[in-house]
Design an enzyme around this catalytic site. Structure first.
Site, short mmCIF file in Angstrom:
data_model
loop_
_atom_site.label_atom_id
_atom_site.label_comp_id
_atom_site.label_asym_id
_atom_site.label_seq_id
_atom_site.Cartn_x
_atom_site.Cartn_y
_atom_site.Cartn_z
N ASN A 93 0.83 -1.20 0.00
CA ASN A 93 0.00 0.00 0.00
C ASN A 93 0.88 1.26 0.00
O ASN A 93 2.10 1.19 -0.01
CB ASN A 93 -0.95 -0.03 1.20
CG ASN A 93 -2.28 0.64 0.91
OD1 ASN A 93 -2.34 1.64 0.21
ND2 ASN A 93 -3.34 0.08 1.45
N HIS A 123 23.35 1.23 12.44
CA HIS A 123 24.71 1.61 12.86
C HIS A 123 24.97 1.07 14.25
O HIS A 123 24.03 0.89 15.04
CB HIS A 123 24.84 3.14 12.88
CG HIS A 123 24.66 3.77 11.54
ND1 HIS A 123 25.69 3.89 10.64
CD2 HIS A 123 23.57 4.29 10.94
CE1 HIS A 123 25.23 4.48 9.54
NE2 HIS A 123 23.94 4.72 9.71
#
Length: 192
Positions: A93, A123
């Site tokens: 969607n 990270h």
């Protein structure tokens, strides 16, 4: 020029084992992100009824033909595209984001609600390492799964067949088949 699809394969293998990546793959990744950002920017401003234009751009983003019955409503965002593996009859969607550098697989019949986010990269927590390394792992979504609106699927998660991820859930752990997960930690509420 080296094909960006193959240059960072070593990085992808490291990420699949939960290791950090550093080095030459960053340049190829950066170049691919710039290219895909340009392609998705064009995709997201096409008239909604321009199915041929949308399909042509999606084929460039995904690096090959769009599987049968796949529906993707723009706006659509991805950072790499070449590692987004869509099976037949996948429905995505509006407003969804797929950060697929480490790989995302959506099995046959998967439905993704608006503004869902799939993130395969991150990270390290250590501030000294944040700018030096990337971490991540692939996401695997089995057949007939429903991902609710605004759900976030984090690196390394596998979601079992027929499972439902409720709207707004943050999924950091694997989801067993035929279960409903909900809440800010994506906890199993019930199974069938």
């Amino acid at each position: 020029m080296t094909d960006e699809r193959f240059l960072p394969i070593h990085d992808q293998e490291l990420l699949a084992r939960g290791e950090r990546v550093l080095g030459a793959g960053f340049r190829a990744m950066h170049e691919r992100v710039l290219r895909v950002t340009e392609l998705t920017s064009r995709l997201n401003v096409l008239p909604f009824d321009d199915e041929a234009g949308r399909t042509a751009l999606l084929e460039q983003i995904l690096g090959g033909p769009v599987p049968a019955g796949v529906t993707i409503y723009p706006p659509f965002y991805t950072d790499h595209g070449l590692r987004l593996d869509l099976a037949e009859r996948v429905f995505v969607n509006q407003g969804c984001t797929f950060l697929d550098y480490a790989g995302i697989r959506l099995g046959e019949g998967v439905m993704v609600g608006p503004k869902a986010t799939f993130i395969t990269m991150g990270h390290p927590v250590d501030p000294a390492e944040r700018r030096r390394f990337l971490t991540g792992a692939p996401i695997d979504v089995a057949e007939n799964v429903w991902i609710g609106a605004g759900a976030t699927i984090l690196p390394g998660v596998s979601i079992g067949r027929d499972a439902v991820v409720a709207a707004g859930a943050v999924v950091a752990d694997d989801v067993p088949a035929a279960t409903l997960v909900a809440g800010p930690k994506g906890s199993v509420l019930r199974s069938w």
